[in-house]
Design a protein around this motif. Sequence first.
Motif, PDB file in Angstrom:
ATOM      1  N   HIS A  73       0.824  -1.207   0.000  1.00 49.16           N
ATOM      2  CA  HIS A  73       0.000   0.000   0.000  1.00 49.16           C
ATOM      3  C   HIS A  73       0.863   1.263   0.000  1.00 49.16           C
ATOM      4  N   SER A  74       1.936   1.233   0.759  1.00 48.41           N
ATOM      5  CA  SER A  74       2.740   2.439   0.950  1.00 48.41           C
ATOM      6  C   SER A  74       4.108   2.349   0.289  1.00 48.41           C
ATOM      7  N   TYR A  75       4.274   1.405  -0.627  1.00 43.46           N
ATOM      8  CA  TYR A  75       5.572   1.211  -1.266  1.00 43.46           C
ATOM      9  C   TYR A  75       5.940   2.406  -2.138  1.00 43.46           C
ATOM     10  N   GLU A  76       7.155   2.887  -1.971  1.00 47.67           N
ATOM     11  CA  GLU A  76       7.674   3.969  -2.799  1.00 47.67           C
ATOM     12  C   GLU A  76       8.730   3.378  -3.728  1.00 47.67           C
ATOM     13  N   SER A  77       8.430   3.329  -4.984  1.00 47.53           N
ATOM     14  CA  SER A  77       9.320   2.671  -5.934  1.00 47.53           C
ATOM     15  C   SER A  77      10.488   3.582  -6.314  1.00 47.53           C
ATOM     16  N   SER A  78      11.517   2.952  -6.849  1.00 48.91           N
ATOM     17  CA  SER A  78      12.747   3.636  -7.217  1.00 48.91           C
ATOM     18  C   SER A  78      12.801   3.860  -8.718  1.00 48.91           C
ATOM     19  N   PRO A  79      13.756   4.677  -9.198  1.00 46.99           N
ATOM     20  CA  PRO A  79      13.926   4.832 -10.651  1.00 46.99           C
ATOM     21  C   PRO A  79      14.205   3.513 -11.353  1.00 46.99           C
ATOM     22  N   SER A  80      14.928   2.609 -10.684  1.00 48.79           N
ATOM     23  CA  SER A  80      15.191   1.310 -11.311  1.00 48.79           C
ATOM     24  C   SER A  80      13.913   0.491 -11.437  1.00 48.79           C
ATOM     25  N   ASP A  81      12.993   0.624 -10.470  1.00 47.49           N
ATOM     26  CA  ASP A  81      11.686  -0.034 -10.583  1.00 47.49           C
ATOM     27  C   ASP A  81      10.918   0.513 -11.785  1.00 47.49           C
ATOM     28  N   ALA A  82      10.940   1.836 -11.920  1.00 47.76           N
ATOM     29  CA  ALA A  82      10.245   2.470 -13.042  1.00 47.76           C
ATOM     30  C   ALA A  82      10.820   2.010 -14.372  1.00 47.76           C
ATOM     31  N   ALA A  83      12.154   1.885 -14.437  1.00 46.42           N
ATOM     32  CA  ALA A  83      12.786   1.425 -15.666  1.00 46.42           C
ATOM     33  C   ALA A  83      12.383  -0.002 -15.988  1.00 46.42           C
ATOM     34  N   ALA A  84      12.333  -0.860 -14.954  1.00 43.39           N
ATOM     35  CA  ALA A  84      11.950  -2.259 -15.174  1.00 43.39           C
ATOM     36  C   ALA A  84      10.525  -2.354 -15.710  1.00 43.39           C
ATOM     37  N   LEU A  85       9.620  -1.572 -15.143  1.00 42.79           N
ATOM     38  CA  LEU A  85       8.235  -1.586 -15.603  1.00 42.79           C
ATOM     39  C   LEU A  85       8.131  -1.072 -17.036  1.00 42.79           C
ATOM     40  N   SER A  86       8.863  -0.015 -17.321  1.00 47.18           N
ATOM     41  CA  SER A  86       8.800   0.580 -18.659  1.00 47.18           C
ATOM     42  C   SER A  86       9.383  -0.337 -19.723  1.00 47.18           C
ATOM     43  N   ASP A  87      10.395  -1.108 -19.356  1.00 49.72           N
ATOM     44  CA  ASP A  87      11.072  -1.975 -20.313  1.00 49.72           C
ATOM     45  C   ASP A  87      10.390  -3.330 -20.501  1.00 49.72           C
ATOM     46  N   ALA A  88       9.482  -3.694 -19.594  1.00 53.74           N
ATOM     47  CA  ALA A  88       8.872  -5.028 -19.636  1.00 53.74           C
ATOM     48  C   ALA A  88       8.003  -5.209 -20.875  1.00 53.74           C
TER      49      ALA A  88
END
Length: 298
Positions: A73-88
Amino acid sequence: MPAPLASRTAIAALGLACATAVTLTACGNSDSSADGKPTVVASTNVWGSVATAVAGDSASVESIIKDPSADPHSYESSPSDAAALSDADLVVYNGGGYDQFVPKVLDSTKDKRTVDAFDIAGNRTDKNEHVFYDVTTVDAVAHKIADQLSELDPGNAKGYADRAAAFESKLRAISDITATIAKNHPKAPVAQTEPIAHYMLTAADVDDLTPPEFEDAIEEGTDPSPNAVATTRDLLSTKKVRALVYNSQTEDKVTQDIKSTAESAGVRIVQVTETLPDGLDYIAWQTQNAQALAAALE
């Protein structure tokens, strides 16, 4: 589709994740992993486990939230998380406001293949977003993942479909446990610290007597009213309920007090979590949860 429950805390905006030139490069789309397999990124290891069961060795699966003590619920993702999602090639997430960091990232990504579990669950009257405790929805998600991977990787389509069917068979064993509870203990009274296991309790046909105000406040990370706390404590101290379903992942002073009250009264505790405990896949985890509820009601 009903409005989702609000998350505990505001999730940090992730639009800045690709603001720098370095991150912009990282956020570019790729068609597959280095070995040519489709890439799947899941918001939590719960959905990652479901995706892995379908993918087998034919696709690569990564989960963003893997820590058993983390609160999605309160997870704050990192730039590397964002990159992984964008690249999937395919993103699998819960939806319904549960893992809000995912749609925030995907808003800036066009034509991304996704599997939104809450959306698949369809219209609901209870607005509960914890659909990973609903094996019917999980089954539908597994088959949707198989469909998406088959389109990405037609040469392995039969394998994806076969593994989704095998996963469905294993889910039936969990449903058998809750059906047995419903048969042997119809309308058994229970309490919860949070409405996480709502769908499991519904399948087991037990009655959650906890004041909604108490459950909602704990889930939102706010203080329940003294009256809600007193009512919940009374359910346990006077043994008006036969079990307490306890989220061990988000403990605070209020829930610890509730747990102590249950233990003092001899009310059994059924511990549940929102992500997979170490060493368990989805099937083993939900089988264990259903068995724990059955044992508590005996």
